[in-house]
Design an enzyme around this catalytic site. Structure first.
Site, short mmCIF file in Angstrom:
data_model
loop_
_atom_site.label_atom_id
_atom_site.label_comp_id
_atom_site.label_asym_id
_atom_site.label_seq_id
_atom_site.Cartn_x
_atom_site.Cartn_y
_atom_site.Cartn_z
N THR A 1 14.69 -41.90 8.60
CA THR A 1 15.31 -40.61 8.33
C THR A 1 14.24 -39.56 8.06
O THR A 1 13.31 -39.80 7.30
CB THR A 1 16.26 -40.70 7.12
OG1 THR A 1 17.22 -41.72 7.35
CG2 THR A 1 16.97 -39.38 6.88
N LEU B 1 14.20 -41.20 1.12
CA LEU B 1 14.83 -41.17 2.43
C LEU B 1 14.44 -42.46 3.15
O LEU B 1 13.33 -42.94 2.99
CB LEU B 1 14.35 -39.96 3.24
CG LEU B 1 14.72 -38.57 2.72
CD1 LEU B 1 14.10 -37.49 3.61
CD2 LEU B 1 16.23 -38.39 2.64
N ASP B 2 15.34 -42.98 3.96
CA ASP B 2 15.03 -44.17 4.75
C ASP B 2 13.81 -43.93 5.62
O ASP B 2 13.51 -42.79 6.00
CB ASP B 2 16.21 -44.55 5.65
CG ASP B 2 17.39 -45.13 4.87
OD1 ASP B 2 17.19 -45.47 3.69
OD2 ASP B 2 18.48 -45.24 5.45
N TRP B 3 13.14 -45.01 5.99
CA TRP B 3 11.96 -44.98 6.85
C TRP B 3 12.18 -44.12 8.10
O TRP B 3 11.34 -43.31 8.47
CB TRP B 3 11.63 -46.42 7.24
CG TRP B 3 10.52 -46.61 8.22
CD1 TRP B 3 9.21 -46.26 8.05
CD2 TRP B 3 10.61 -47.20 9.52
NE1 TRP B 3 8.48 -46.61 9.17
CE2 TRP B 3 9.32 -47.19 10.08
CE3 TRP B 3 11.66 -47.78 10.26
CZ2 TRP B 3 9.04 -47.70 11.36
CZ3 TRP B 3 11.38 -48.29 11.52
CH2 TRP B 3 10.09 -48.25 12.05
#
Length: 211
Positions: A60, A56-58
């Site tokens: 998110t 997951l993105d930083w």
């Protein structure tokens, strides 16, 4: 770093399902000062065998699964590759879409001049497909459910931007009004379904969005 605000949703001999907080990397960054991340915290706090399966993105938050042995890692990775897993995200987007649901089929690629941004590129981009539906209309913003069929970097953020509805609090893609509308990126991995790599049982996990 301690586990502190990291919630373990499920754990067994094969896997961990974590509710990742926002502003935490999934894996270590390239710079030495970017070592703090989800997998490192788990490995240093009782789960030395934890292996990342997807990211997951930083910014998110939400559900992410990690494997606890090589065979489980291989099988879970295969499920993601073969699109046998199911994922859904809850997001807040700027404005109100005209329709109640739809799909976005636009190819994406990394854009080095504006890194780490990604852009729509019909010639060089990779196939990317997202389904969306409106959950709630709130005037200047809407609550939406986003279902990525492919797993491109920043896919949901760029796809929603492409139809004129950037995500609230998105420092990379939102215009100033949408950016200032919320103090964090409003993107949360709210549902994850997969087949247990050892038992073959189908498992579903849900996590309500914190916004």
């Amino acid at each position: 770093m301690p586990l502190s605000n990291i919630q373990i949703v499920h754990q067994d001999a094969a896997l961990l399902v974590i509710n990742k907080p926002t502003l935490l990397l999934s894996v270590p960054g390239r710079a030495e000062d970017n070592r703090d991340c989800l997998v490192t915290r788990l490995q240093e706090n009782g789960f030395p065998e934890a292996r990342i399966v997807h990211r997951l993105d930083w910014e998110t938050s939400g559900l992410i699964v990690l494997a606890r042995d090589a065979d489980s890692h291989r099988e879970l990775s295969r499920q993601f590759h073969d699109r046998e897993t199911e994922k859904a995200y809850t997001a807040l987007c700027w404005g109100e879409p005209e329709q109640d649901s739809g799909s976005i089929d636009l190819p994406l690629r990394y854009d080095p001049p504006t890194k780490p941004r990604h852009v729509v590129d019909h010639e060089l981009g990779k196939h990317a497909l997202t389904y969306w539906r409106v959950l709630e209309r709130c005037g200047h913003y809407s609550r939406v459910e986003l279902t990525p069929i492919t797993g491109r970097s920043h896919q949901l953020r760029v796809h929603m931007l492409s139809i004129g509805h950037p995500l609230l609090g998105d420092g990379l893609y939102a215009h100033e009004q949408a950016l200032q509308a919320y103090e964090r990126l409003c993107l949360h991995a709210s549902m994850l379904a997969l087949t247990h790599p050892q038992t073959g049982v189908r498992m579903r996990f849900d996590s309500p969005a914190p916004f």
